[in-house]
Structures are given as structure tokens and as C-alpha cells.
Design a protein around this motif. Structure first.
Motif, PDB file in Angstrom:
ATOM      1  N   SER A  49       0.830  -1.212   0.000  1.00 34.85           N
ATOM      2  CA  SER A  49       0.000   0.000   0.000  1.00 34.85           C
ATOM      3  C   SER A  49       0.858   1.252   0.000  1.00 34.85           C
ATOM      4  CB  SER A  49      -0.924  -0.007   1.227  1.00 34.85           C
ATOM      5  OG  SER A  49      -1.742  -1.156   1.226  1.00 34.85           O
ATOM      6  N   GLY A  50       1.963   1.236   0.803  1.00 36.52           N
ATOM      7  CA  GLY A  50       2.826   2.414   0.866  1.00 36.52           C
ATOM      8  C   GLY A  50       3.482   2.727  -0.461  1.00 36.52           C
ATOM      9  N   VAL A  51       3.997   1.697  -1.159  1.00 38.03           N
ATOM     10  CA  VAL A  51       4.632   1.935  -2.459  1.00 38.03           C
ATOM     11  C   VAL A  51       3.583   2.321  -3.493  1.00 38.03           C
ATOM     12  CG1 VAL A  51       6.002   0.887  -4.301  1.00 38.03           C
ATOM     13  CG2 VAL A  51       6.544   0.389  -1.905  1.00 38.03           C
ATOM     14  N   GLY A  52       2.411   1.666  -3.460  1.00 39.30           N
ATOM     15  CA  GLY A  52       1.374   1.964  -4.449  1.00 39.30           C
ATOM     16  C   GLY A  52       0.815   3.367  -4.320  1.00 39.30           C
ATOM     17  N   ASP A  53       0.716   3.879  -3.090  1.00 40.11           N
ATOM     18  CA  ASP A  53       0.148   5.206  -2.859  1.00 40.11           C
ATOM     19  C   ASP A  53       1.213   6.285  -2.710  1.00 40.11           C
ATOM     20  OD1 ASP A  53      -2.294   3.976  -2.914  1.00 40.11           O
ATOM     21  OD2 ASP A  53      -2.366   3.699  -0.730  1.00 40.11           O
ATOM     22  N   SER A  54       2.467   5.960  -2.959  1.00 35.77           N
ATOM     23  CA  SER A  54       3.556   6.922  -2.754  1.00 35.77           C
ATOM     24  C   SER A  54       3.459   8.061  -3.764  1.00 35.77           C
ATOM     25  CB  SER A  54       4.902   6.204  -2.889  1.00 35.77           C
ATOM     26  OG  SER A  54       5.958   7.138  -2.835  1.00 35.77           O
ATOM     27  N   SER A  55       3.816   9.263  -3.292  1.00 35.55           N
ATOM     28  CA  SER A  55       3.833  10.427  -4.189  1.00 35.55           C
ATOM     29  C   SER A  55       5.251  10.806  -4.577  1.00 35.55           C
ATOM     30  CB  SER A  55       3.154  11.612  -3.489  1.00 35.55           C
ATOM     31  OG  SER A  55       3.853  11.929  -2.287  1.00 35.55           O
ATOM     32  N   SER A  56       6.210   9.948  -4.252  1.00 39.93           N
ATOM     33  CA  SER A  56       7.606  10.243  -4.570  1.00 39.93           C
ATOM     34  C   SER A  56       7.842  10.129  -6.066  1.00 39.93           C
ATOM     35  CB  SER A  56       8.524   9.262  -3.814  1.00 39.93           C
ATOM     36  OG  SER A  56       9.863   9.441  -4.211  1.00 39.93           O
ATOM     37  N   ILE A 478      -0.578  18.108   1.281  1.00 38.71           N
ATOM     38  CA  ILE A 478      -0.103  18.750   2.513  1.00 38.71           C
ATOM     39  C   ILE A 478       1.007  17.886   3.111  1.00 38.71           C
ATOM     40  CG2 ILE A 478      -1.783  17.604   4.026  1.00 38.71           C
ATOM     41  CD1 ILE A 478      -2.055  20.280   5.511  1.00 38.71           C
ATOM     42  N   VAL A 479       1.914  18.515   3.800  1.00 36.10           N
ATOM     43  CA  VAL A 479       3.060  17.784   4.375  1.00 36.10           C
ATOM     44  C   VAL A 479       2.568  16.917   5.536  1.00 36.10           C
ATOM     45  CG1 VAL A 479       5.239  18.010   5.619  1.00 36.10           C
ATOM     46  CG2 VAL A 479       4.741  19.509   3.676  1.00 36.10           C
ATOM     47  N   ALA A 582       2.713  21.526  -0.260  1.00 44.07           N
ATOM     48  CA  ALA A 582       3.570  20.988  -1.323  1.00 44.07           C
ATOM     49  C   ALA A 582       4.600  21.998  -1.803  1.00 44.07           C
ATOM     50  CB  ALA A 582       2.711  20.505  -2.493  1.00 44.07           C
ATOM     51  N   ASP A 583       4.204  23.295  -1.916  1.00 48.55           N
ATOM     52  CA  ASP A 583       5.168  24.290  -2.398  1.00 48.55           C
ATOM     53  C   ASP A 583       6.314  24.468  -1.410  1.00 48.55           C
ATOM     54  OD1 ASP A 583       3.478  25.236  -0.513  1.00 48.55           O
ATOM     55  OD2 ASP A 583       3.210  27.241  -1.400  1.00 48.55           O
ATOM     56  N   ASP A 584       6.011  24.393  -0.093  1.00 50.47           N
ATOM     57  CA  ASP A 584       7.102  24.459   0.889  1.00 50.47           C
ATOM     58  C   ASP A 584       7.995  23.231   0.792  1.00 50.47           C
ATOM     59  OD1 ASP A 584       6.142  26.900   2.238  1.00 50.47           O
ATOM     60  OD2 ASP A 584       4.456  25.624   2.793  1.00 50.47           O
ATOM     61  N   HIS A 585       7.386  22.061   0.565  1.00 48.95           N
ATOM     62  CA  HIS A 585       8.159  20.812   0.478  1.00 48.95           C
ATOM     63  C   HIS A 585       9.101  20.821  -0.718  1.00 48.95           C
ATOM     64  CE1 HIS A 585       8.877  16.471  -0.068  1.00 48.95           C
ATOM     65  NE2 HIS A 585       8.699  16.378   1.254  1.00 48.95           N
ATOM     66  N   LYS A 586       8.687  21.470  -1.813  1.00 47.57           N
ATOM     67  CA  LYS A 586       9.500  21.463  -3.029  1.00 47.57           C
ATOM     68  C   LYS A 586      10.460  22.647  -3.107  1.00 47.57           C
ATOM     69  CE  LYS A 586       5.888  19.124  -5.683  1.00 47.57           C
ATOM     70  NZ  LYS A 586       4.934  19.234  -6.820  1.00 47.57           N
ATOM     71  N   SER A 587      10.362  23.585  -2.177  1.00 50.27           N
ATOM     72  CA  SER A 587      11.192  24.793  -2.262  1.00 50.27           C
ATOM     73  C   SER A 587      12.660  24.449  -2.040  1.00 50.27           C
ATOM     74  CB  SER A 587      10.733  25.821  -1.218  1.00 50.27           C
ATOM     75  OG  SER A 587      11.015  25.342   0.089  1.00 50.27           O
ATOM     76  N   SER A 588      13.536  25.306  -2.549  1.00 53.60           N
ATOM     77  CA  SER A 588      14.995  25.084  -2.441  1.00 53.60           C
ATOM     78  C   SER A 588      15.580  25.732  -1.187  1.00 53.60           C
ATOM     79  CB  SER A 588      15.690  25.648  -3.683  1.00 53.60           C
ATOM     80  OG  SER A 588      15.418  27.039  -3.810  1.00 53.60           O
ATOM     81  N   SER A 589      14.745  26.308  -0.343  1.00 54.56           N
ATOM     82  CA  SER A 589      15.245  26.947   0.876  1.00 54.56           C
ATOM     83  C   SER A 589      15.568  25.894   1.923  1.00 54.56           C
ATOM     84  CB  SER A 589      14.194  27.935   1.408  1.00 54.56           C
ATOM     85  OG  SER A 589      13.014  27.225   1.772  1.00 54.56           O
ATOM     86  N   THR A 598      12.570  14.845   6.335  1.00 56.74           N
ATOM     87  CA  THR A 598      11.859  14.333   7.503  1.00 56.74           C
ATOM     88  C   THR A 598      10.399  13.987   7.238  1.00 56.74           C
ATOM     89  OG1 THR A 598      11.300  16.589   8.168  1.00 56.74           O
ATOM     90  CG2 THR A 598      13.329  15.646   9.060  1.00 56.74           C
ATOM     91  N   SER A 599       9.828  14.352   6.080  1.00 54.38           N
ATOM     92  CA  SER A 599       8.390  14.151   5.902  1.00 54.38           C
ATOM     93  C   SER A 599       8.092  13.873   4.445  1.00 54.38           C
ATOM     94  CB  SER A 599       7.625  15.380   6.405  1.00 54.38           C
ATOM     95  OG  SER A 599       8.076  16.550   5.743  1.00 54.38           O
ATOM     96  N   ASP A 600       6.809  13.689   4.167  1.00 51.39           N
ATOM     97  CA  ASP A 600       6.335  13.382   2.816  1.00 51.39           C
ATOM     98  C   ASP A 600       5.106  14.257   2.533  1.00 51.39           C
ATOM     99  OD1 ASP A 600       6.161  12.252   0.366  1.00 51.39           O
ATOM    100  OD2 ASP A 600       5.760  10.204   1.063  1.00 51.39           O
ATOM    101  N   VAL A 601       4.658  14.251   1.277  1.00 49.88           N
ATOM    102  CA  VAL A 601       3.495  15.045   0.874  1.00 49.88           C
ATOM    103  C   VAL A 601       2.362  14.084   0.564  1.00 49.88           C
ATOM    104  CG1 VAL A 601       2.556  16.673  -0.798  1.00 49.88           C
ATOM    105  CG2 VAL A 601       4.920  16.916  -0.011  1.00 49.88           C
ATOM    106  N   LYS A 602       1.227  14.257   1.247  1.00 49.83           N
ATOM    107  CA  LYS A 602       0.066  13.396   1.031  1.00 49.83           C
ATOM    108  C   LYS A 602      -1.191  14.255   1.024  1.00 49.83           C
ATOM    109  CE  LYS A 602       1.943   9.148   3.026  1.00 49.83           C
ATOM    110  NZ  LYS A 602       1.709   8.039   3.991  1.00 49.83           N
ATOM    111  N   THR A 603      -2.249  13.679   0.453  1.00 53.15           N
ATOM    112  CA  THR A 603      -3.549  14.337   0.493  1.00 53.15           C
ATOM    113  C   THR A 603      -4.362  13.776   1.641  1.00 53.15           C
ATOM    114  OG1 THR A 603      -4.527  12.725  -1.005  1.00 53.15           O
ATOM    115  CG2 THR A 603      -3.495  14.662  -2.004  1.00 53.15           C
ATOM    116  N   ILE A 604      -5.326  14.563   2.107  1.00 52.68           N
ATOM    117  CA  ILE A 604      -6.163  14.121   3.230  1.00 52.68           C
ATOM    118  C   ILE A 604      -7.000  12.923   2.811  1.00 52.68           C
ATOM    119  CG2 ILE A 604      -8.064  14.815   4.741  1.00 52.68           C
ATOM    120  CD1 ILE A 604      -6.932  17.631   4.706  1.00 52.68           C
ATOM    121  N   SER A 605      -7.411  12.886   1.563  1.00 52.44           N
ATOM    122  CA  SER A 605      -8.225  11.751   1.098  1.00 52.44           C
ATOM    123  C   SER A 605      -7.406  10.459   1.160  1.00 52.44           C
ATOM    124  CB  SER A 605      -8.718  12.009  -0.325  1.00 52.44           C
ATOM    125  OG  SER A 605      -7.619  12.215  -1.201  1.00 52.44           O
ATOM    126  N   LYS A 606      -6.116  10.528   0.782  1.00 47.48           N
ATOM    127  CA  LYS A 606      -5.262   9.333   0.859  1.00 47.48           C
ATOM    128  C   LYS A 606      -5.123   8.874   2.304  1.00 47.48           C
ATOM    129  CE  LYS A 606      -3.835   8.660  -3.456  1.00 47.48           C
ATOM    130  NZ  LYS A 606      -3.985   7.370  -4.146  1.00 47.48           N
TER     131      LYS A 606
END
Length: 999
Positions: A49-56, A478-479, A582-589, A598-606
């Protein structure tokens, strides 16, 4: 993607891919061979389930589709038979761990000695957390995140490793620790000495790390807590019991009661069995007897023979021992009775289970309508033993949806779940700032909220209250875990030029006071020090998301949200904050770098789908249990019907057997009477025989007493003789010692005499040679003198020729005399050197013999005692005549006697025989009386042993007649030369040197 997923699912259904390896182990057919590992069913389902639903972005669409097909196959076609949650919890708990040991929770590993280097700006840099995480994943430890710890100088060379919060995570953490310990890179090896160490050292964080004053301790105290295994297991049990325990107890009890009701209704119970239930042994009763015993105990409970209800709200178990009888509330007693009745422990006897089963039936059928404790609203107030205010009451519920903590000085407004979490956190805190009274008050509040207010609180049902996710876009990325971002934190320059600011703990306390309840606040550091930015971590559940949204909304309401922060370039004051997306997660800062580590990006529905999957799994577990129990009930009903028919047949057979048995009993009684009469008559005969035998034994006893007196007298005589023999033996030993000393002195004298004789013999030979030479020279001189005299008489005085001859003769005569003097001097020198050489050879031979005595060897060259009597043939001959002890005594006596004979110089048992020519030889005289008697009495072997000793004495020591040591060649049976002995020692030395590795 959908078509590929369906194709993979069909392939799995047809069995073309291997998933199940054994009953408990599975593998993922879509992972590379290098990363293949064994999973349990739940772990493989979570992995798929983790690999199938991954957003990486690293996961290709084809990999996600295949893993989604695997998860679908596991859910639909491969659900295993599930055991109870308690068994799963016990099996998941890692073994070999000290339950009372405090360990850092969540499970955390510590890695030290991470390689670091100095950058151009003087800061320390090292391996990133992602690289360390990938390395640990390759080794099979499956960490969630790896956080390098930073100080003012940059990378500290230390990192903390976070594992999953379940028992599998603890298993991975302990495997992680044991692997480094096995490589001698554990905690003890790190602190063993102060030598320079290479490579990573790692261990699992425990109480000493948590309390240390290092950077590790500071980080752990800010982000973690200390807990023991029993506490964690209790928390897990509480979470599961709220949802499962009551349902499981009711279903288990009803199924068991329905089972015995069905068994009781079977026709076999209408048959009258000749058995009293009161006589049933609790350890051997059968299933049908157990049902009867349940009914009997139930009737006793209904009739009031057992006391169950003690007072209005307290109950006791009448079937437990007196020492273990506590007071129960109604639901606790129901749970106790059901647990004992359904126990699979071998310690619980069937009669104990039957009693508790009857108690459970009585509580549910007869006491349930009367019990007020079924309504949790009217339960005893768990806060009754805590401190109260002036009015004697605590105000907890402020309104329908808001609550307050009566024990905190600052009266905050909480929702129900937040207040429960606040009370549990303070009550279970290990901080020294929390007093025991404060912890007890908050634990009581948590107990009251969970048991006293649960039925009235609508917040327990998320569907009934206002949805905390309302107003959120469920498809927005969201993160996760929920993370907030705080910027514009005031900073200042320190003395060393680095930037410093407020610590994470102060920011966390401020946010807690504002009611946002973060787990921890982590300031972000860059090369210059404090960056003025911090990330706020919330709990991973929906209440954590609600706190995060409240946190964001509060700052937006103050115009300090993300839009306000990026609105213009004016100088801004105060803190600005928002939720990481997501924009904070992808930023270069620095924020984006930290979030990607330390974290991942997922949707609340997932996430909601994941929660639904967990609930569906639990429901499927309970459904499987109910189906299994129903199936088992039907099987038992079928077995009861079959058993009832077989019981009827058995009862008819029993009646027939009983009649036949009565007939056989009558016949047996008659034959027993006849047998008894015969036995009585035989007994009388045997009694008379025993009486006569007794009299005979009494006579024998008198005779034995007389013989015992005689034996006692003989024993005293023997004791006196033994004492005399002891005295004589001591005298003989002293005499033997004196004789031995005399023999040693004689041996020395004989050796000196032999050496002197050899020297004189050699000297005589040498002198005879010299005498012959001297006589020849004197003869020549006399001849010369005679010739001179003849010449003088023949010649005239004036004859020149005569004078010349005379002068030549005189010269030759003087030369001969000088030559004779030289020969005499040479002869004396040779005599002296020959005597020295002879002495040295004799001493060398003695030393060689002494050295070979100490070496036990089976070689051809050795030391033999010439003239020493061998007692083995004599001992063997004596053993053939006497017992072992007496044979040894007689053998010693005979050896001593013949040693005296051999030392006697007057006894010479030899005779001379003539050989060819004029030579004579001495041989043993067979007609000697002593030898003849020895041969007749002891045999040929003893005779040969004694005669060989006599020949050795006659050959090697005829004058001394005692045993001497001689260098002997055992291979050829002769006296060995000095050269052979030296060669043997050299060979022995070379062999020993080779074994020891000496070159």
C-alpha cells in the motif's frame, strides 16, 4: 495504469508470481532481488500500500501499479486466518528485552562518529540524514527518518534514527543495535577507551542517554519521552480494549453459552447416567460433563448458595481463592468471568472454566436488568479521592463542546479529546517539574473523562460533531506528519559571530499555552547559526491536523499568515506562521531541505483511505473470528447428535455387560470360597514346616556363636603376628637401605678399579713398545761400540781412515742416543694424553647413561640395569597360586630372597666347558641346588629371568655382584658404543627441535 494494475492482479490470482513462502512469511515479487526480504502478512500489505500510494517522483508508475495490484490481491484473495489481537500483540512484542528497563519512546537510535570535515567558512559538514537513512535501509533496519544533530560549529558528528512506533519498529531498533554490537561498534565499545575510533558506532537510546548533558540528551528531552515496556503495552491494550474488549467478551460468552445450551438440548442428556456430578474430578471431566457442571453451578447461583453481590455497586467472584478475592464492579466481574472461561491456559482446569462460565451466564441473564453499573453515567466519580475546591466540586464541562482542566492554574478552554490528551500527558509525564499530586490529579481526570463522561460526549463520534476537516481541500497535498512553519524568529549575534535565537522548547511552551498542542518545535540552523526559522511538529492523528489548522488560522486572523509574509518587502515584526504544503516541500530553501528529509506530501483523502483500510482490516479480523466460532458451533452440534446416538448404543451394551458381570461375580465368589478353604489348609501345613525350620535355625545360631568365638581368637592371633611382621619388615627395610648404600660404594670402587686397570694395561702396552725401540737402539749402539773397538784394534794410530770411520761412528751413536731420548719424551707425553682421553670418555659415557635414564623412550638405544631382578614373572607365578593381595606379599618376599642370593659372592653357580681348541667358557650350572629348586617350584619363566640376571652380573660386575647401569642397544641385544649413544641423542634433539619449530 489501470489496465496494467488489472493485468498484474490477474497474474497474481493465477499463481504465476510467488507471494507466500511459508505459513507466516511472504515476499514481494515486484521488488529487486537485492532488496527482497521476508514479510509477515500485515507488513507486506503495508509495504504494497505504501509503495502503491507513494507520491515520490522516484517511484515509476509501473512500480506503483504493480504494488497496488499486490495490495488488492492480499486484501481480496489472500486474507489469512486471524488470531485474537492479544495473541498478535504478544507475538509482535520483541523477546529478550528487559520489560522494566526505561527506553526512549518513540524508538530512537543514536549514531556517533559520523565523518565530518571543515568547509570553507569554517563550519563542520558531514553525511546528510538521507544518505545515512539509505545506508540503514540497505542493511534491513527500515528507519523512518535520520536527523543529524547540529551545534554552533555545524554538524556534530552525531545523528538520531527514528523507527516506526509499533512493535515491528522496536524489533528493527533492537536489530540495529545488535548488528553494531556484533561488529564491536556498540555503546560499550564507544566508551571503552580513549583511543582513536574509526567507523560508525550505534545503539538504542535509553534512560542514560535521555538524562545526559550532551547534545543527544538535549535533543531527546525536547522531542522524546521515557517509558517502560509494560506502560507501552498497557497503553496499546487500552486503545484496543476501548473498541474490541467488550464486543469480544460478549460474543465469546454468548457463543460458549449457546454451545452448552445446544449440547444440553441433545437427546443424550435424557439418558440417566450412574454418576454423581459432585464426584466429578475437575481435571478429567469431558465436554458433556462440563455442560452438566455449568448447569449445576448456574442453579446454585440462582438459588443463592453463592454470594456474588456484596453491596450496591461491588461484586465478588465466589469461585476464586479467598486470598485472591477482590471487589469488582459489574462490568469488571463480567470481563473476569469471560476471560477465565475462555482461557486456553493449561493451569485453568475444566471445572474452574465451567464455574466461571456459569457465573458469566448468571451475570448476563439474572443480574443484568438489576445492575445500575451498566450505565457509565452513574458510576462512582473517579475524582472523588482528589483535591477539591472550596465548593467541594470540580467544574470540568464548561459547555456542550468545551471543557476546562480544574487542576491547572490557567483555565484554558479544551475540546473533549484535547482535554483527555492533556490529562494523560501530564499524568504519565516523567518530568521532575510535575509533582506526584499533580500527576495523580490529572490521571484521575483522564479516568473520569474516559469512563464517566464517555457516553455523554458527542466528540467521541467524529461524524456527529463538527468535522475538524471541514473547510479543508481533501485533494490538496499537505506535508505529513502535520508540520507548521514559523518564520521571523528574533535572532542576535553572539560573541563568536554566530546567530542565536529562542530555543525550540520556549516556542513549544508558548504554542501550548495558546492551545495548539504541538509535539515539538525544531529551530533550523544553517552555516551562520540560527536561521530565524522553526518547524512545528503536531501529532499524526486528526486532532493533530485540527491543532495545525487552528495554529494556521490563528496567525492568519492576526494577518501573520503565509500570504502576509510574502505580500511585500517591508520590514516585518513578530512571528509569521502557516502549515507546510507541497510548495514548501519542493522549495529550495532550508525549509524545503528539512521537509524533504523528515516528511512526505500526502492528500487528506489518501490518509483517510489508509485509516479506512486499518478499520476494514480490524472489522475483517472480527468477522473471521465470528465466522470461525459459528462454524465451530455447527460442528459441535453435529458432533453432539452423533455422540447421542453412540451413547444410546453404549448404554444398551453397558446393561448387557452389567448382567454378564453379575453372573461372573457369583461364579467368582463361589470359587473364592473353595480357594480360601484350600489356602487355609495349606497355611496350616506351611506353619508347621516353618516351626520346625525355626528350631533348626536356633540350633544353627548356637553353633555360629561358638564359631564366632573361635574366629575372634584366631583374629587376635593374626593381629599379633601382623604386628611382629611389621617390626620385622621395618628392620628389613633398614637393612635393605644399608645394603643399598654399601652397594653404591662398591659400585664406585669397582668402576675406579676398572678404569685404573684399563689405564695400566694401555700404559704397559705403550711401555713395551718403547722398550722394544730402546732395546733396538741400545743394540745398535753396542754394535757401533763393538765395531769401533774392532777398528781400534785393527788399525794403527796414525791411520787416517780408521780415525774417520771412528768419528762417523761416534756421530751416528750420538744421533741415536738423542733419538732415543726424544722417543722416551714422546712416550711419556702419549701416556699422559691417553690417560686424560680415557678419563674423559668414561665421564662422557656416565653422563650419557644418566641423561638417558631420565628420557622415557621406546627407541633402540637406552639404559639397561644389568643384574637387576625382574619381579613380573615372579608376581605372575604367585598370582596363579594365591589371591591378589597374598600374591603380591609372597612375590616381594621371593624377590628379596633371590636378591640376597645374587649378592652373595660365595655362590657361583657356573661350570667351565671346553670349546674347540684350548679355550674354555663359563656357563650356568643346571645342577645347582638353588636353581634346580627354583625351576621345580616356580616354573621355567622365573628360572630364565633369574639365570639371565646371573649371567649379566658375571659379565658386567663379577666382583661387586650388584646391578649396574649400562648403555644398551635393544635392537641388536648388545652393549652400545659411545658413538651410538651420541648419535641417538643428536637424532632425538633434531626431532624435538622440528616439532617446536626451532630453526
Amino acid at each position: 495504469m489501470g489496465k496494467y494494475e488489472d493485468r498484474c492482479y490477474e497474474t497474481l490470482k493465477k499463481g504465476r508470481c510467488i507471494v507466500k513462502v511459508s505459513d507466516k512469511t511472504y515476499i514481494c515479487p515486484y521488488c529487486p532481488p537485492k532488496k527482497k526480504q521476508y514479510y509477515r502478512y500485515e507488513d507486506l500489505l503495508q509495504h504494497a500500500s505504501g509503495v502503491g500510494d507513494s507520491s515520490s517522483a522516484k517511484r515509476r508508475p509501473i512500480v506503483k501499479a504493480s504494488h497496488r495490484a499486490l495490495a488488492k490481491y492480499l486484501k481480496r484473495n489472500h486474507v489469512p486466518v486471524v488470531r485474537s489481537s492479544k495473541l498478535l500483540a504478544q507475538e509482535d512484542t520483541p523477546s529478550g528485552h528487559d520489560d522494566d528497563e526505561k527506553i526512549v519512546w518513540p524508538w530512537t537510535g543514536i549514531v556517533v562518529n559520523v565523518p565530518i570535515r571543515k568547509s570553507e567558512n569554517g563550519q563542520s559538514v558531514g553525511k546528510s540524514g538521507s544518505k545515512l537513512k539509505d545506508e540503514l535501509i540497505r542493511r534491513g533496519f527500515n528507519p523512518i527518518t535520520v536527523h543529524p544533530l547540529r551545534n554552533y560549529h555545524g554538524h556534530s558528528g552525531t545523528a538520531v534514527v527514528e523507527f516506526q512506533r509499533d512493535w515491528q519498529g522496536l524489533h528493527h531498533a533492537l536489530s540495529f543495535e545488535n548488528a553494531y554490537k556484533a561488529d564491536h561498534h556498540g555503546k560499550k565499545d564507544w566508551s571503552a577507551n580513549t583511543e582513536v575510533k574509526y567507523g560508525l558506532y550505534a545503539w538504542v537510546a535509553r534512560a542514560d542517554d535521555y538524562k545526559s548533558s550532551s547534545i543527544i540528551g538535549e535533543h531527546l528531552r525536547q522531542t522524546r519521552d521515557l517509558k517502560t515496556m509494560p506502560k507501552l503495552m498497557e497503553e496499546e491494550a487500552r486503545k484496543q480494549d476501548r473498541l474490541v474488549s467488550y464486543l469480544t467478551n460478549i460474543t465469546g460468552t454468548k457463543n460458549r453459552i449457546d454451545l452448552y445450551t445446544a449440547v444440553q438440548k441433545c437427546p443424550c442428556f435424557n439418558v440417566s447416567l450412574p454418576m454423581d456430578i459432585s464426584s466429578i474430578d475437575g481435571s478429567n471431566i469431558t465436554e458433556s460433563e462440563m455442560g452438566m457442571y455449568v448447569d449445576r453451578s448456574y442453579e446454585k447461583l440462582k438459588n443463592g448458595k453463592y454470594i456474588v453481590k456484596v453491596s450496591g455497586e461491588t461484586y465478588s467472584c465466589p469461585f476464586c481463592p479467598q486470598k485472591k478475592k477482590p471487589n469488582y464492579r459489574y462490568m469488571d466481574l463480567v470481563q473476569h468471568a469471560s476471560a477465565v472461561a475462555n482461557s486456553s491456559s493449561a493451569r485453568r482446569t475444566p471445572i474452574v472454566k465451567a464455574n466461571h462460565l456459569a457465573l458469566s451466564k448468571y451475570l448476563e441473564k439474572d443480574l443484568a436488568p438489576l445492575v445500575s453499573s451498566l450505565k457509565p453515567v452513574t458510576q462512582e466519580d473517579p475524582l472523588s479521592g482528589c483535591d477539591h475546591d472550596e465548593n467541594g466540586k470540580h467544574i470540568v464541562k464548561a459547555s456542550d463542546e468545551t471543557y476546562t482542566c480544574p487542576y491547572c492554574p490557567e483555565k484554558k478552554i479544551y475540546r473533549y479529546l484535547d482535554l483527555v490528551q492533556h490529562a494523560s500527558g501530564v499524568g504519565n509525564s516523567s518530568s521532575a517539574r510535575r509533582t506526584p499530586i499533580m500527576k495523580a490529579n490529572h490521571l484521575a481526570l483522564a479516568k473520569y473523562l474516559e469512563k464517566g463522561l464517555v457516553p455523554l460526549v458527542s466528540s467521541l463520534k467524529p461524524g456527529a460533531q463538527e468535522d475538524p476537516l471541514s473547510g479543508c481541500d481533501h485533494d490538496e497535498k499537505i506535508v505529513w506528519p502535520w508540520t507548521g512553519i514559523v518564520v521571523n524568529i528574533p535572532t542576535r549575534k553572539s560573541e563568536d559571530g554566530r546567530t542565536v535565537g529562542e530555543s525550540g522548547s520556549k516556542l513549544r511552551d508558548e504554542l501550548i499555552r495558546r492551545g495548539f498542542n504541538p509535539i515539538r518545535v525544531r529551530p533550523l540552523w544553517n552555516n551562520c547559526g540560527h536561521s530565524g526559522i522553526a518547524v512545528v511538529e503536531f501529532r499524526k492523528d486528526w486532532s493533530g491536523l485540527h491543532n495545525a489548522l487552528s495554529f494556521e488560522n490563528a496567525y492568519e486572523a492576526d494577518h501573520r499568515g503565509k500570504k502576509d509574509w510574502g505580500a511585500n518587502n517591508d520590514v516585518k515584526y513578530g512571528l509569521y506562521a502557516w502549515i507546510a504544503r507541497a510548495d514548501d516541500h519542493k522549495s529550495s530553501s532550508i525549509i524545503g531541505e528539512h521537509l524533504r528529509k523528515t516528511s512526505d506530501v500526502k492528500t487528506i483523502s489518501k490518509l483517510m483511505e489508509g485509516e479506512a483500510r486499518k478499520q476494514d482490516r480490524l472489522v475483517s479480523y472480527l468477522t473471521n473470528i465470528l465466522e470461525t466460532k459459528n462454524k465451530h458451533l455447527k460442528e459441535m452440534e453435529a458432533m453432539c447428535s452423533v455422540t447421542s446416538e453412540s451413547l444410546k448404543v453404549l448404554m444398551e451394551e453397558k446393561d448387557n455387560l452389567l448382567q454378564a458381570y453379575n453372573k461372573e461375580i457369583n461364579k467368582t465368589q463361589q470359587s473364592a470360597r473353595l480357594h480360601y478353604q484350600k489356602v487355609f489348609s495349606d497355611h496350616e501345613k506351611v506353619k508347621s514346616q516353618l516351626e520346625s525350620h525355626r528350631k533348626h535355625l536356633e540350633l544353627r545360631e548356637v553353633e555360629l556363636e561358638k564359631r564366632e568365638v573361635l574366629i575372634e581368637r584366631e583374629r587376635k592371633k593374626l593381629a599379633e603376628e601382623l604386628e611382629e611382621n611389621v617390626v620385622q619388615n621395618s628392620a628389613l627395610r633398614l637393612a635393605a637401605l644399608e645394603q643399598k648404600r654399601a652397594d653404591e660404594n662398591l659400585m664406585k670402587l669397582a668402576e675406579d678399579q676398572k678404569r685404573q686397570k684399563e689405564e695400566l694395561h694401555n700404559r704397559i702396552i705403550q711401555l713395551e713398545k718403547q722398550l722394544d725401540q730402546k732395546q733396538a737402539l741400545e743394540l745398535e749402539i753396542e754394535q757401533l761400540r763393538g765395531s769401533m773397538n774392532v777398528i781400534r784394534e785393527l788399525g794403527d794410530e796414525d791411520d787416517d781412515i780408521v780415525l774417520t770411520i771412528i768419528e762417523a761412528s761416534f756421530k751416528e751413536l750420538r744421533e741415536k742416543e738423542r733419538e732415543l731420548e726424544d722417543l722416551e719424551a714422546l712416550n711419556q707425553t702419549l701416556i699422559v694424553s691417553e690417560r686424560k682421553s680415557n678419563n674423559e670418555l668414561q665421564e662422557a659415557r656416565k653422563e650419557l647413561i644418566n641423561g638417558l635414564k631420565e628420557i622415557s623412550s621406546c627407541a633402540n638405544i637406552g639404559v639397561k640395569r644389568m643384574g637387576e631382578l625382574d619381579n613380573k614373572p615372579i608376581l605372575e607365578a604367585m598370582k596363579r597360586r594365591y589371591n591378589e593381595e597374598l600374591a603380591e606379599e609372597r612375590a616381594v618376599e621371593l624377590c628379596s630372597l633371590w636378591e640376597e642370593y645374587l649378592k652373595d659372592p660365595n655362590w657361583h653357580p657356573f661350570k667351565r666347558i671346553k670349546l674347540e681348541g684350548e679355550e674354555y667358557q663359563e656357563v650356568i650350572d643346571d645342577e645347582d641346588e638353588k636353581l634346580k629348586d627354583l625351576k621345580d617350584e616356580m616354573g621355567n619363566e622365573v628360572y630364565k629371568s633369574v639365570t639371565s640376571v646371573i649371567n649379566e652380573i658375571n659379565e658386567y660386575n663379577p666382583s661387586g655382584r650388584y646391578a649396574t647401569s649400562e648403555l644398551w642397544n635393544y635392537g641388536e641385544g648388545r652393549r652400545a658404543s659411545l658413538q651410538e649413544g651420541v648419535e641417538f641423542l643428536l637424532n632425538l634433539w633434531n626431532a624435538t627441535k622440528g616439532k617446536r619449530g626451532i630453526t
